[in-house]
Scaffold this active site. Structure first.
Site, short mmCIF file in Angstrom:
data_model
loop_
_atom_site.label_atom_id
_atom_site.label_comp_id
_atom_site.label_asym_id
_atom_site.label_seq_id
_atom_site.Cartn_x
_atom_site.Cartn_y
_atom_site.Cartn_z
N ARG A 1 0.85 -1.21 0.00
CA ARG A 1 0.00 0.00 0.00
C ARG A 1 0.88 1.25 0.00
NH1 ARG A 1 -4.77 -2.67 3.51
NH2 ARG A 1 -5.19 -4.24 1.93
N GLU B 1 -13.14 -14.38 11.40
CA GLU B 1 -13.34 -13.70 10.11
C GLU B 1 -13.28 -14.67 8.93
OE1 GLU B 1 -10.50 -10.57 9.29
OE2 GLU B 1 -11.49 -10.02 7.43
N LYS C 1 -16.75 -11.54 12.19
CA LYS C 1 -16.35 -10.51 11.20
C LYS C 1 -16.55 -11.06 9.80
CE LYS C 1 -12.41 -7.65 9.82
NZ LYS C 1 -11.37 -6.77 10.31
N SER D 1 -14.46 -4.49 5.27
CA SER D 1 -14.87 -3.69 4.10
C SER D 1 -14.45 -4.34 2.79
CB SER D 1 -14.35 -2.26 4.21
OG SER D 1 -12.95 -2.19 4.24
N GLY D 2 -13.37 -5.10 2.78
CA GLY D 2 -13.03 -5.95 1.64
C GLY D 2 -12.69 -5.24 0.34
N GLY D 3 -12.40 -3.93 0.41
CA GLY D 3 -12.06 -3.20 -0.82
C GLY D 3 -13.17 -2.28 -1.30
N ARG E 1 -9.35 -0.75 5.08
CA ARG E 1 -9.23 0.23 4.00
C ARG E 1 -10.34 1.27 4.00
NH1 ARG E 1 -8.60 -4.56 -0.18
NH2 ARG E 1 -9.57 -5.57 1.61
#
Ligand code: 13P
Length: 352
Positions: free
Chosen positions: A33, A177, A219, A261-263, A294
């Protein structure tokens, strides 16, 4: 294991309409990132970035817990204060990612199984001594026409359950998760079917391993169409399908569901969380919260860009996204919150 402590910590994580902020990117993920932004991929830069997040003024108004990574939990502020102490002093609960990553699964092309059980009992003891009160383990479920397989769902669910049992033995709340990935052209209906299957499998294994659900946080992914699916449902439809799926598969004893949120963009993740709370909050057995990485961090990372002079503006962006998600838990998030915002009398540029 003190059951009441586990129950209290799990309840606190989702109390007061707050949620979790994940800053537990592994070194390679954090470096990736940083590289995208042209930020140096060094231990010093990672430490400075995490200090920016941890010291964001009033972060604790919206964030109940921070998920750290092994490198981060051992780091200190510039003035020598251990990060853990700074977090606790800010009224935030420290947590720690304990899986060691998803590896290719033998005889299952295209699928992964998450590792990290070897030596976990000892690592949990150390993290607990350091002050961590909850932990995270992420399983990834990839989707195409022929996967996920039964073998992948079962192996990941069993690992999650064994991790959760070890956490509770150590007095640490497990955040469980299982993530059905958004990559692919699958429909929202297929995501629902697979998420339901993954969750049923996970809860069956949690039961087998004697995990106390009252001291556990789930999650999951939101139920969404694949990123390249031509049919993209609106926010309300996604909220309805996600809640239907969860009502069918998550026992009422679980105190909270904190989505990854996964992107998704920050705005979309907040809007979808908000729709679930607007439409269903008053009649759900568990809190519907967030555990975003993110979707809270991205604008702050872009504004910071590795420069000390940008720290205050980046902190404003982080505070703003955290605040939007607390509003979403209350069903009070509106798009107008995203207009150029003011904070403590200082006007902040709208985060891109
Ligand atoms: P994202 O919200 O960026 O998906 O990260 C959450 C997380 O902790 C993944 O394990």
């Amino acid at each position: 294991m003190n059951s009441q402590d586990l129950i209290d910590t799990a309840s606190k994580i989702v109390a007061d309409d707050k949620g979790l902020l994940a800053i537990d990117e592994s070194i390679p993920t954090c470096n990736k990132r940083f590289a995208k932004q042209g930020i140096p991929q060094t231990e010093a830069a990672r430490r400075a970035y995490r200090e920016l997040i941890i010291t964001t003024p009033r972060l604790g108004e919206s964030i109940s817990g921070l998920i750290l990574y092994d490198e981060t939990i051992r780091q200190q502020k510039t003035d020598g204060t251990p990060f853990i102490k700074a977090i606790v002093d800010a009224g935030i609960i420290p947590g720690i990612k304990v899986d060691t990553g998803a590896q290719e699964m033998a005889l299952h092309p295209g699928e992964k199984v998450t590792e990290g059980l070897d030596g976990l009992r000892e690592r949990l003891k150390e993290y607990s001594r350091m002050g961590a009160r909850f932990a995270k383990w992420r399983a990834v479920i990839a989707v195409d026409e022929s996967i996920p397989s039964r073998g992948c769902l079962e192996a990941n669910a069993q690992a999650l359950a064994r991790y959760a049992a070890l956490c509770q033995e150590a007095g640490i709340v497990p955040v469980v998760e299982p993530e059905v990935l958004m990559q692919g052209d699958h429909t929202i209906e297929r995501c629902r079917e697979l998420t339901e299957d993954a969750l049923h499998t996970v809860f069956a294994h949690l039961y087998t391993q004697r995990v106390m659900l009252e001291g556990t946080i789930l999650k999951p992914n939101m139920v969404l169409p694949g990123l390249t699916c031509p049919q993209q449902e609106g926010v309300d439809a996604a909220a309805d399908i996600t809640v239907t799926c969860l009502l069918r598969s998550v026992p009422a004893a679980v105190p909270g569901i904190a989505f990854l949120s996964g992107g998704q963009s920050g705005e979309l993740a907040s809007a979808r969380l908000n729709a679930m709370n607007v439409r269903f909050k008053s009649h759900l057995p568990w809190g519907v919260a967030f555990s975003f990485g993110r979707a809270i961090q991205q604008p702050a990372l872009e504004i910071w860009n590795g420069r000390e002079t940008n720290v205050a503006a980046a902190q404003q962006a982080l505070y703003h996204r955290a605040r939007c998600n607390r509003a979403a838990r209350r069903g009070e998030y509106v798009a107008a919150m995203e207009k150029p915002w003011k904070w403590d009398g200082v006007s902040g540029a709208k985060a891109a």
